[in-house]
Each structure stands twice: as structure tokens, then as C-alpha cells.
Scaffold this motif. Structure first.
Motif, PDB file in Angstrom:
ATOM      1  N   ILE A 141     -49.335   6.486 -30.932  1.00 58.12           N
ATOM      2  CA  ILE A 141     -50.670   5.890 -30.877  1.00 58.12           C
ATOM      3  C   ILE A 141     -51.609   6.830 -30.147  1.00 58.12           C
ATOM      4  O   ILE A 141     -51.226   7.512 -29.194  1.00 58.12           O
ATOM      5  N   SER A 142     -52.865   6.851 -30.597  1.00 57.13           N
ATOM      6  CA  SER A 142     -53.913   7.635 -29.939  1.00 57.13           C
ATOM      7  C   SER A 142     -54.929   6.668 -29.330  1.00 57.13           C
ATOM      8  O   SER A 142     -55.902   6.292 -29.986  1.00 57.13           O
ATOM      9  N   PRO A 143     -54.719   6.246 -28.095  1.00 53.68           N
ATOM     10  CA  PRO A 143     -55.616   5.257 -27.498  1.00 53.68           C
ATOM     11  C   PRO A 143     -56.863   5.899 -26.904  1.00 53.68           C
ATOM     12  O   PRO A 143     -56.943   7.116 -26.725  1.00 53.68           O
ATOM     13  N   SER A 144     -57.832   5.062 -26.591  1.00 56.05           N
ATOM     14  CA  SER A 144     -58.953   5.547 -25.790  1.00 56.05           C
ATOM     15  C   SER A 144     -58.403   6.045 -24.457  1.00 56.05           C
ATOM     16  O   SER A 144     -57.349   5.615 -23.995  1.00 56.05           O
ATOM     17  N   GLY A 145     -59.128   6.967 -23.825  1.00 60.72           N
ATOM     18  CA  GLY A 145     -58.537   7.799 -22.782  1.00 60.72           C
ATOM     19  C   GLY A 145     -58.328   7.173 -21.423  1.00 60.72           C
ATOM     20  O   GLY A 145     -57.643   7.754 -20.576  1.00 60.72           O
ATOM     21  N   ILE A 146     -58.900   5.994 -21.177  1.00 61.14           N
ATOM     22  CA  ILE A 146     -58.764   5.360 -19.856  1.00 61.14           C
ATOM     23  C   ILE A 146     -57.974   4.070 -19.997  1.00 61.14           C
ATOM     24  O   ILE A 146     -58.373   3.157 -20.719  1.00 61.14           O
ATOM     25  N   TRP A 147     -56.841   4.001 -19.305  1.00 64.36           N
ATOM     26  CA  TRP A 147     -56.057   2.759 -19.262  1.00 64.36           C
ATOM     27  C   TRP A 147     -56.776   1.751 -18.371  1.00 64.36           C
ATOM     28  O   TRP A 147     -57.250   0.724 -18.828  1.00 64.36           O
ATOM     29  N   ARG A 148     -56.879   2.076 -17.085  1.00 66.84           N
ATOM     30  CA  ARG A 148     -57.670   1.291 -16.135  1.00 66.84           C
ATOM     31  C   ARG A 148     -58.225   2.249 -15.099  1.00 66.84           C
ATOM     32  O   ARG A 148     -57.636   3.300 -14.821  1.00 66.84           O
ATOM     33  N   ASN A 149     -59.339   1.885 -14.516  1.00 73.95           N
ATOM     34  CA  ASN A 149     -59.922   2.671 -13.446  1.00 73.95           C
ATOM     35  C   ASN A 149     -59.259   2.326 -12.110  1.00 73.95           C
ATOM     36  O   ASN A 149     -58.825   1.183 -11.898  1.00 73.95           O
ATOM     37  N   LYS A 150     -59.206   3.322 -11.250  1.00 77.69           N
ATOM     38  CA  LYS A 150     -58.599   3.107  -9.932  1.00 77.69           C
ATOM     39  C   LYS A 150     -59.301   1.993  -9.168  1.00 77.69           C
ATOM     40  O   LYS A 150     -58.679   1.263  -8.383  1.00 77.69           O
ATOM     41  N   GLY A 151     -60.615   1.822  -9.382  1.00 79.46           N
ATOM     42  CA  GLY A 151     -61.347   0.755  -8.713  1.00 79.46           C
ATOM     43  C   GLY A 151     -60.892  -0.631  -9.129  1.00 79.46           C
ATOM     44  O   GLY A 151     -61.079  -1.608  -8.407  1.00 79.46           O
ATOM     45  N   THR A 152     -60.284  -0.727 -10.313  1.00 78.42           N
ATOM     46  CA  THR A 152     -59.757  -1.998 -10.811  1.00 78.42           C
ATOM     47  C   THR A 152     -58.290  -2.177 -10.454  1.00 78.42           C
ATOM     48  O   THR A 152     -57.841  -3.275 -10.119  1.00 78.42           O
ATOM     49  N   ASP A 153     -57.549  -1.062 -10.529  1.00 77.14           N
ATOM     50  CA  ASP A 153     -56.101  -1.098 -10.357  1.00 77.14           C
ATOM     51  C   ASP A 153     -55.690   0.187  -9.645  1.00 77.14           C
ATOM     52  O   ASP A 153     -56.018   1.288 -10.108  1.00 77.14           O
ATOM     53  N   PRO A 154     -54.978   0.119  -8.527  1.00 82.97           N
ATOM     54  CA  PRO A 154     -54.590   1.347  -7.805  1.00 82.97           C
ATOM     55  C   PRO A 154     -53.750   2.296  -8.647  1.00 82.97           C
ATOM     56  O   PRO A 154     -53.658   3.483  -8.329  1.00 82.97           O
ATOM     57  N   LEU A 155     -53.123   1.795  -9.702  1.00 80.19           N
ATOM     58  CA  LEU A 155     -52.345   2.665 -10.585  1.00 80.19           C
ATOM     59  C   LEU A 155     -53.221   3.384 -11.606  1.00 80.19           C
ATOM     60  O   LEU A 155     -52.737   4.243 -12.347  1.00 80.19           O
ATOM     61  N   GLY A 156     -54.490   3.037 -11.676  1.00 75.20           N
ATOM     62  CA  GLY A 156     -55.390   3.607 -12.671  1.00 75.20           C
ATOM     63  C   GLY A 156     -55.876   4.995 -12.315  1.00 75.20           C
ATOM     64  O   GLY A 156     -55.572   5.552 -11.256  1.00 75.20           O
ATOM     65  N   SER A 157     -56.671   5.571 -13.209  1.00 75.54           N
ATOM     66  CA  SER A 157     -57.204   6.923 -13.037  1.00 75.54           C
ATOM     67  C   SER A 157     -58.492   6.903 -12.219  1.00 75.54           C
ATOM     68  O   SER A 157     -59.163   5.870 -12.105  1.00 75.54           O
ATOM     69  N   ASP A 158     -58.821   8.049 -11.675  1.00 70.78           N
ATOM     70  CA  ASP A 158     -60.029   8.191 -10.858  1.00 70.78           C
ATOM     71  C   ASP A 158     -61.237   8.328 -11.779  1.00 70.78           C
ATOM     72  O   ASP A 158     -61.841   9.387 -11.909  1.00 70.78           O
TER      73      ASP A 158
END
Length: 521
Positions: free
Chosen positions: A268-285
Motif C-alpha cells: 500500500i502507498s498511504p499518505s505520508g503522515i500516520w499521526r502527528n507527535k502532537g496527537t500521539d507520542p509515537l507519531g512523526s514530528d
């Protein structure tokens, strides 16, 4: 494609509005992509080099509706010529863009993007033709499906009378000027899988590919409340239930592909952001749209649970871009994929480079995309890239594509082997019949052994005898030639004293032991 651009448009505009990058951020990004030493770089033997060929709205192929059979075929062959010219090894071709088919499907009607009329036979089998011609050139064919989109308009009466959406009006929902299958209905999920597996089982494809569209929105405007009331018991909220439905589609597709054709790659080729760090500490910056929340696509979870052979996030941002910096997302995704057995390929925004609509100076820099690939070298979890889209690889505005190709594709590369297939039966070792000087260079002839008919032959050239590890990378790889029982190829740069070896490659990209060497006299 326009729909991808729409999905990302808000983020792109936000990035442009918060325009002036801080010097510290610019310096950090520059250091990030400069970190890999060009001199120390060893070209990999295996690397995904793909491009997306989109059919929805006639973005790439066919370029318009109603072309003759010969015109459609000629256009497709020209795309393959481009792939070879750009030194790619794979194409990702959209064959079910709007709950329709580029093959004679028993589930859904012929695509109107072919003829202008949904259900009208185009006069040949586009998928069969495309797969055959792609393989003739030694390229891998990944069949690209949009799972739920039914139509680019909202009037069900405009669908073909035999379309499943007409026969089962409760299956479809309008939203945002389009029609969608309802992912929350088990019968819909099974039907979509059946329609997709029809192509997987009947055609000699190398991969099954989904793009970035699942649920179209997180808002109540997509009215699946009736399905939630019927099937959502036990879930704390609508969003959790929706994510569960998409999880089922992904995990069940894996099971069905493995059972029917285990050597087909599923990704699968998803959009590039799973979750933002501001929403989830496991997310990207980052501070952009979140696939987990907006599309109900738990992309990180799919990788962690081993439901995919590969994931190809669309990292359609430049290095240093606020609020989504390519140089921050690459290490984040590398960390997600690390140790999972899921291959990581990066979706590259060829469509943004040199586009007058892009105001950021980075997209006016011919080297921006090349810098992305340089940065990738510092992350061994990344095993290649897919370019969006084919039109932009052809246009090569400002020379950005040719710059990336000249900087990074200096040697041929085999497509990656799926980790789960790496231990399978390798091809038989071929025989190198000769390597002889001719007027145009050195002619190499190799012959398959046993019952093998290799998909490709990889030809290596060394100044002397090959070292034991000489076939582990592409430093001495001079050509990858489409396979047959035998192959003849002329190396224009070959000379007296060179030593040649040939390796057979199967459709899973597994390699044989090298042939005996042959010294040119």
C-alpha cells in the motif's frame, strides 16, 4: 493525480503560508541529506525503481477516452520506453480506478476511462496486453487498485445498468462529488476483494497495490450511520469501527493473496503522515493531515502487525518543509519498518518539481529530488522509490528527474526480493557460452539450464577474476536483460581482458549462483 493533490493541497498551502524557514532548520536539513558520502556509496544490487501510471481521469494512460486499440497500445508502449529510459525496473499501473475494470471482469464493468462509455468492450484486453509487454522489457508489473471509489460523480443512474452499485444501491454512498462503496458492510468488503482477486488470479502480475484512499473523511458527512448501527456493536466510537473495517480489508487481502499467489507482492502507498507527535507520542514530528484519524488507515499498525510485504508512504514534501519535513519523515518511517520484514519504499513527488503552482524555492531546485534519494542512503531500511506520476517523469521540468537518475541510477538494479520469499528455490546457474569482441563491443551469450526460463539475466563485468563478494552489489553490474532460454547482449564498453559473469533472475527477483567467468581475448 488530481485526487492526491487535493488530499495534500491544504498541507501544501499551509507550508507555503508559513514560508520562511528558520536558518537552524535549513542547516539541519542540509546536514541530513549531505550526511551520506557520495564517494563511499556502493550502488545496491536490489532497489525498487518504480513509477505510477494513473488511469483515473485519463491522467496518464490512456491519455483520453475513445482512442483506438492501436493508439492505446502505442501509448502504453511509450510509457514502458520511458521507464527503460529512466532506468526503472517496475511500473504500478492503475487498472481499477473507479469500481470498474481494465480487463474482462465478471464482477465490474469495463472502465469508461478506456472508451468513454462504462461497460463498452475496448476491443482487446488492456491488462493482458500491459502485463505481457511489461514483462518483455524485463520490468515488473504491479496492478494498482483503488479499493472503494465507485465514481467521480454522485448520480447512481449514470453507472452502467449492470454495475454492482445499481444492483445494490445500499452498497454505495455519496461524498464530496463522488460515489463510494461503504467499507463498513461485510458483503461490500468481500465483493471488493473478489473483484480484485479476479485480476490477481487470472493474470501474471507481480504485485497487488492499493493507493492512499480508504474512508474519504472523518466527518459525519460520509453517512455510514446505518451500517454502524448494524455492525458497530462493541466499538467505543465510529472512528474505531471504521479503522477496524479498513484493518479487515488489509489483513484479509494479505491472506487471500498468500493463499492464491504467494509470490505476488502486496503493498500500500498511504499518505505520508500516520499521526502527528502532537496527537500521539509515537507519531512523526509533523503537523499535517493524519491517515489514522482522517482516512481511518492505521498505516503504522499494518507494518507492525506484518500485514504488508511493503509500504510506500507518499512523502510529497521538500527537505525542511514546515509542517511536514521530508528529512523528519524519512527516519520516522525507517523506524517504523525496522525489523518488521516489511519493505519500505518512498513515494516521490515528481509532480511538484518545477511545477509553476509550487511557490517554494525548493521545488524550483533541479537537485531537490536527488537530495531526497541521497538522504535515503543513510537509512538502510529504505530499499527504493516510486515516482508520481509518469507524465512528470516524461516532462522532466527543470531537469529534476534526469538529475536524480544521473546521480542515483548510475548502475542497473534488480527489484527487491520480498523477505518472506528470500529462502525459496533459486534459479539454476546459467551457462555463459562466450564473451567475444565484436565491432560494437563485447557480445555476451548466456543459456539457461534445467527447466528454468529466467525472468532476467544480470550481466557482470570485472577487470579480472570476480571476488567472492563481487555479486553482492551493483558496482560491476553492467546490464539486466529480459530473460528467455538464452540471451545475447552486446556491451559497448567491453574490452579485451574483461571478465564476464551471468546470473539468472526469477520473477521473485531471486538470483542464481553466477556462471563460470569468461575472459575476453
Amino acid at each position: 493525480m488530481p485526487s492526491r493533490r487535493t488530499l495534500l493541497k491544504g498541507l501544501a498551502l499551509a507550508a507555503a503560508a508559513s514560508a520562511v524557514p528558520l536558518p537552524a532548520l535549513a542547516d539541519a536539513s542540509a546536514d541530513a541529506f549531505a550526511g551520506a558520502s557520495v564517494d563511499a556509496y556502493v550502488p545496491p544490487l536490489r532497489q525498487m525503481r518504480g513509477m505510477w501510471i494513473a488511469s483515473v481521469a485519463n491522467i496518464n494512460w490512456p491519455s483520453k477516452q475513445g482512442l483506438t486499440v492501436e493508439q492505446q497500445k502505442a501509448e502504453y508502449l511509450a510509457w514502458l520506453d520511458l521507464a527503460v529510459q529512466r532506468k526503472l525496473n517496475s511500473v504500478f499501473v492503475q487498472i481499477r480506478p473507479t469500481a470498474d475494470a481494465f480487463w474482462p471482469s465478471t464482477f465490474e464493468p469495463w472502465s469508461h476511462w478506456l472508451t468513454g462509455t462504462q461497460g463498452q468492450d475496448p476491443g482487446y484486453d488492456p491488462l493482458g496486453f500491459a502485463v505481457e509487454e511489461t514483462h518483455k522489457r524485463g520490468l515488473s508489473f504491479h496492478a494498482w487498485f483503488n479499493p472503494y471509489r465507485v465514481s467521480m460523480q454522485t448520480d447512481p443512474s449514470k453507472l452502467h445498468p449492470d454495475h454492482p452499485g445499481r444492483k445494490h444501491p445500499d452498497w454505495i454512498l455519496p461524498f464530496g462529488g463522488k460515489l463510494y462503496y461503504n467499507p463498513g458492510m461485510p458483503e461490500v468488503r468481500k465483493f471488493c476483494q473478489d473483484a480484485i482477486m479476479d485480476a490477481v488470479t487470472r493474470y501474471d502480475i507481480d504485485g497487488l497495490h492499493f493507493d492512499d484512499y480508504f474512508y474519504p473523511t472523518s466527518t459525519t458527512a460520509f453517512d455510514d450511520s446505518a451500517a454502524f448501527a448494524k455492525y458497530g456493536a462493541g466499538f467505543p466510537d465510529l472512528a474505531s469501527w471504521r479503522r477496524h473495517n479498513v484493518d479487515l480489508m488489509v489483513s484479509e487481502m494479505q491472506q487471500r493473496v498468500r493463499e492464491a499467489k504467494p509470490e505476488v507482492a502486496w503493498g500500500i502507498s498511504p499518505s505520508g503522515i500516520w499521526r502527528n507527535k502532537g496527537t500521539d507520542p509515537l507519531g512523526s514530528d509533523t503537523k499535517g493531515g493524519q491517515s489514522y484519524d482522517d482516512l481511518h488507515a492505521d498505516t503504522r499498525g499494518w507494518v507492525q502487525k506484518g500485514w504488508l510485504d511493503y509500504i510506500a508512504p507518499q512523502l510529497y514534501w521538500y527537505i525542511g518543509q514546515p509542517p511536514a519535513d521530508y528529512s523528519k519523515l524519512v527516519p520516522w518511517w525507517s523506524g517504523v519498518a525496522d525489523g518488521t520484514g516489511t519493505l519500505l519504499w518512498i513515494g516521490q513527488a515528481a509532480y511538484k518539481a518545477g511545477d509553476p503552482a509550487q511557490t517554494a524555492p525548493e521545488w524550483k531546485d533541479p537537485a531537490e529530488l536527488s537530495k531526497h534519494l541521497t538522504l535515503n542512503r543513510d537509512h538502510p531500511q529504505i530499499s527504493g522509490d516510486i515516482w508520481y506520476n509518469a507524465n512528470d517523469l516524461r516532462a522532466d521540468r527543470i531537469g529534476s528527474i534526469s538529475t536524480a537518475v544521473n546521480d542515483h541510477y548510475t548502475r542497473p538494479a534488480l527489484a527487491p526480493v520480498l523477505p518472506r520469499l528470500a529462502g525459496g528455490q533459486a534459479p539454476h546457474r546459467p551457462v555463459l557460452a562466450y564473451a567475444l569482441r565484436r565491432s560494437g563491443g563485447v557480445e555476451v551469450r548466456a543459456v539457461a539450464t534445467g527447466r528454468d526460463e529466467p525472468f532476467q539475466f544480470a550481466i557482470f563485468r570485472f577487470p579480472g577474476d570476480a571476488p567472492a563478494d563481487g555479486f553482492a552489489d551493483a558496482r560491476n553490474l553492467v546490464a539486466i536483460v529480459p530473460g528467455d532460454r538464452q540471451v545475447r547482449w552486446t556491451d559497448p564498453d567491453g574490452k579485451q581482458g574483461d571478465h564476464y559473469y551471468v546470473v539468472a533472475v526469477d520473477r521473485a527477483n531471486r538470483t542464481s549462483d553466477p556462471s563460470h567467468g569468461f575472459r575476453v581475448v
